[in-house]
Write a protein that holds these residues in place. Structure first.
Motif, PDB file in Angstrom:
ATOM      1  N   LEU A  88      30.949   4.512  40.131  1.00 12.78           N
ATOM      2  CA  LEU A  88      29.801   4.073  41.332  1.00 12.78           C
ATOM      3  C   LEU A  88      28.966   5.092  41.638  1.00 12.78           C
ATOM      4  O   LEU A  88      27.800   4.840  41.803  1.00 12.78           O
ATOM      5  N   ALA A  89      29.583   6.335  41.836  1.00  6.30           N
ATOM      6  CA  ALA A  89      28.536   7.527  42.265  1.00  6.30           C
ATOM      7  C   ALA A  89      27.653   7.800  40.859  1.00  6.30           C
ATOM      8  O   ALA A  89      26.361   8.274  40.916  1.00  6.30           O
ATOM      9  N   ILE A  90      28.193   7.992  39.760  1.00  7.08           N
ATOM     10  CA  ILE A  90      27.394   8.090  38.533  1.00  7.08           C
ATOM     11  C   ILE A  90      26.149   6.913  38.406  1.00  7.08           C
ATOM     12  O   ILE A  90      25.118   7.098  38.175  1.00  7.08           O
ATOM     13  N   ARG A  91      26.419   5.761  38.564  1.00  6.20           N
ATOM     14  CA  ARG A  91      25.893   4.543  38.627  1.00  6.20           C
ATOM     15  C   ARG A  91      24.449   4.782  39.578  1.00  6.20           C
ATOM     16  O   ARG A  91      23.325   4.466  39.416  1.00  6.20           O
ATOM     17  N   LEU A  92      25.003   5.204  40.932  1.00 10.86           N
ATOM     18  CA  LEU A  92      24.093   5.427  41.976  1.00 10.86           C
ATOM     19  C   LEU A  92      23.002   6.497  41.491  1.00 10.86           C
ATOM     20  O   LEU A  92      21.819   6.278  41.794  1.00 10.86           O
ATOM     21  N   TRP A  93      23.441   7.591  40.975  1.00  7.88           N
ATOM     22  CA  TRP A  93      22.801   8.810  40.650  1.00  7.88           C
ATOM     23  C   TRP A  93      21.956   8.454  39.622  1.00  7.88           C
ATOM     24  O   TRP A  93      20.469   8.844  39.587  1.00  7.88           O
TER      25      TRP A  93
ATOM     26  N   ASP B  82      20.388   5.337  39.111  1.00  8.54           N
ATOM     27  CA  ASP B  82      19.473   4.262  39.745  1.00  8.54           C
ATOM     28  C   ASP B  82      18.456   5.182  40.552  1.00  8.54           C
ATOM     29  O   ASP B  82      17.375   4.796  40.411  1.00  8.54           O
ATOM     30  N   VAL B  83      19.171   6.190  41.242  1.00 11.47           N
ATOM     31  CA  VAL B  83      18.207   7.067  42.088  1.00 11.47           C
ATOM     32  C   VAL B  83      17.306   7.787  41.082  1.00 11.47           C
ATOM     33  O   VAL B  83      16.102   7.839  41.324  1.00 11.47           O
ATOM     34  N   ARG B  84      17.832   8.602  40.029  1.00 11.01           N
ATOM     35  CA  ARG B  84      16.806   9.216  39.049  1.00 11.01           C
ATOM     36  C   ARG B  84      15.937   8.141  38.743  1.00 11.01           C
ATOM     37  O   ARG B  84      14.778   8.541  38.623  1.00 11.01           O
ATOM     38  N   ALA B  85      16.174   6.772  38.276  1.00 12.34           N
ATOM     39  CA  ALA B  85      15.148   5.841  37.888  1.00 12.34           C
ATOM     40  C   ALA B  85      13.946   5.523  38.772  1.00 12.34           C
ATOM     41  O   ALA B  85      12.880   5.652  38.565  1.00 12.34           O
ATOM     42  N   LEU B  86      14.756   5.302  39.953  1.00  7.92           N
ATOM     43  CA  LEU B  86      13.682   5.087  41.204  1.00  7.92           C
ATOM     44  C   LEU B  86      12.873   6.327  41.449  1.00  7.92           C
ATOM     45  O   LEU B  86      11.689   6.117  41.571  1.00  7.92           O
ATOM     46  N   ALA B  87      13.433   7.489  41.317  1.00  2.00           N
ATOM     47  CA  ALA B  87      12.364   8.592  41.755  1.00  2.00           C
ATOM     48  C   ALA B  87      11.247   8.649  40.577  1.00  2.00           C
ATOM     49  O   ALA B  87      10.251   9.103  40.715  1.00  2.00           O
ATOM     50  N   GLN B  88      11.942   8.517  39.388  1.00  2.00           N
ATOM     51  CA  GLN B  88      10.544   8.447  38.435  1.00  2.00           C
ATOM     52  C   GLN B  88       9.786   7.368  38.451  1.00  2.00           C
ATOM     53  O   GLN B  88       8.391   7.841  38.203  1.00  2.00           O
ATOM     54  N   GLY B  89      10.021   6.222  38.978  1.00  2.00           N
ATOM     55  CA  GLY B  89       8.928   5.193  39.159  1.00  2.00           C
ATOM     56  C   GLY B  89       8.069   5.484  40.318  1.00  2.00           C
ATOM     57  O   GLY B  89       6.849   5.497  40.395  1.00  2.00           O
ATOM     58  N   VAL B  90       8.612   6.284  41.329  1.00  4.23           N
ATOM     59  CA  VAL B  90       7.830   6.635  42.456  1.00  4.23           C
ATOM     60  C   VAL B  90       6.746   7.613  41.866  1.00  4.23           C
ATOM     61  O   VAL B  90       5.862   7.847  42.607  1.00  4.23           O
ATOM     62  N   ASP B  91       7.350   8.750  41.342  1.00  5.88           N
ATOM     63  CA  ASP B  91       6.401   9.652  40.703  1.00  5.88           C
ATOM     64  C   ASP B  91       5.382   9.186  39.872  1.00  5.88           C
ATOM     65  O   ASP B  91       4.176   9.464  40.044  1.00  5.88           O
ATOM     66  N   THR B  92       5.715   8.384  38.827  1.00  5.63           N
ATOM     67  CA  THR B  92       4.626   7.505  38.121  1.00  5.63           C
ATOM     68  C   THR B  92       3.569   6.959  39.117  1.00  5.63           C
ATOM     69  O   THR B  92       2.181   6.899  38.683  1.00  5.63           O
TER      70      THR B  92
END
Length: 58
Positions: A22-27, A29-39
Motif C-alpha cells: 500500500l505504501a508503494i502504491r501511495l508513493w 500515486d503521489v508521484r503521478a499527482l505531482a507530475q500532473g501538478v507540475d505540468t
C-alpha cells in the motif's frame, strides 16, 4: 502453544507486506499527482506570460 507463536509471526509478516504494498502504491500515486501538478503549473505560467504579452501598454 508453539503453533500460535508461528501463526502470530506469519500474520504480522503478512500485515507488514500488505502495508508495504500500500505504501508503494501511495508513493506512485503521489508521484503521478505531482507530475500532473507540475505540468498544469507550467501551462498556467505559459498562459499568463502569453496574456501579459497580449495586453497593450504593459
Amino acid at each position: 502453544m508453539s503453533w500460535m507463536l508461528v501463526a502470530a509471526v506469519l500474520l504480522a509478516t503478512a500485515g507488514l507486506l500488505v502495508l508495504g504494498v500500500l505504501a508503494i502504491r501511495l508513493w506512485l500515486d503521489v508521484r503521478a499527482l505531482a507530475q500532473g501538478v507540475d505540468t498544469a503549473s507550467r501551462a498556467l505560467a505559459e498562459a499568463a506570460g502569453d496574456l501579459a504579452a497580449a495586453v497593450p501598454g504593459r
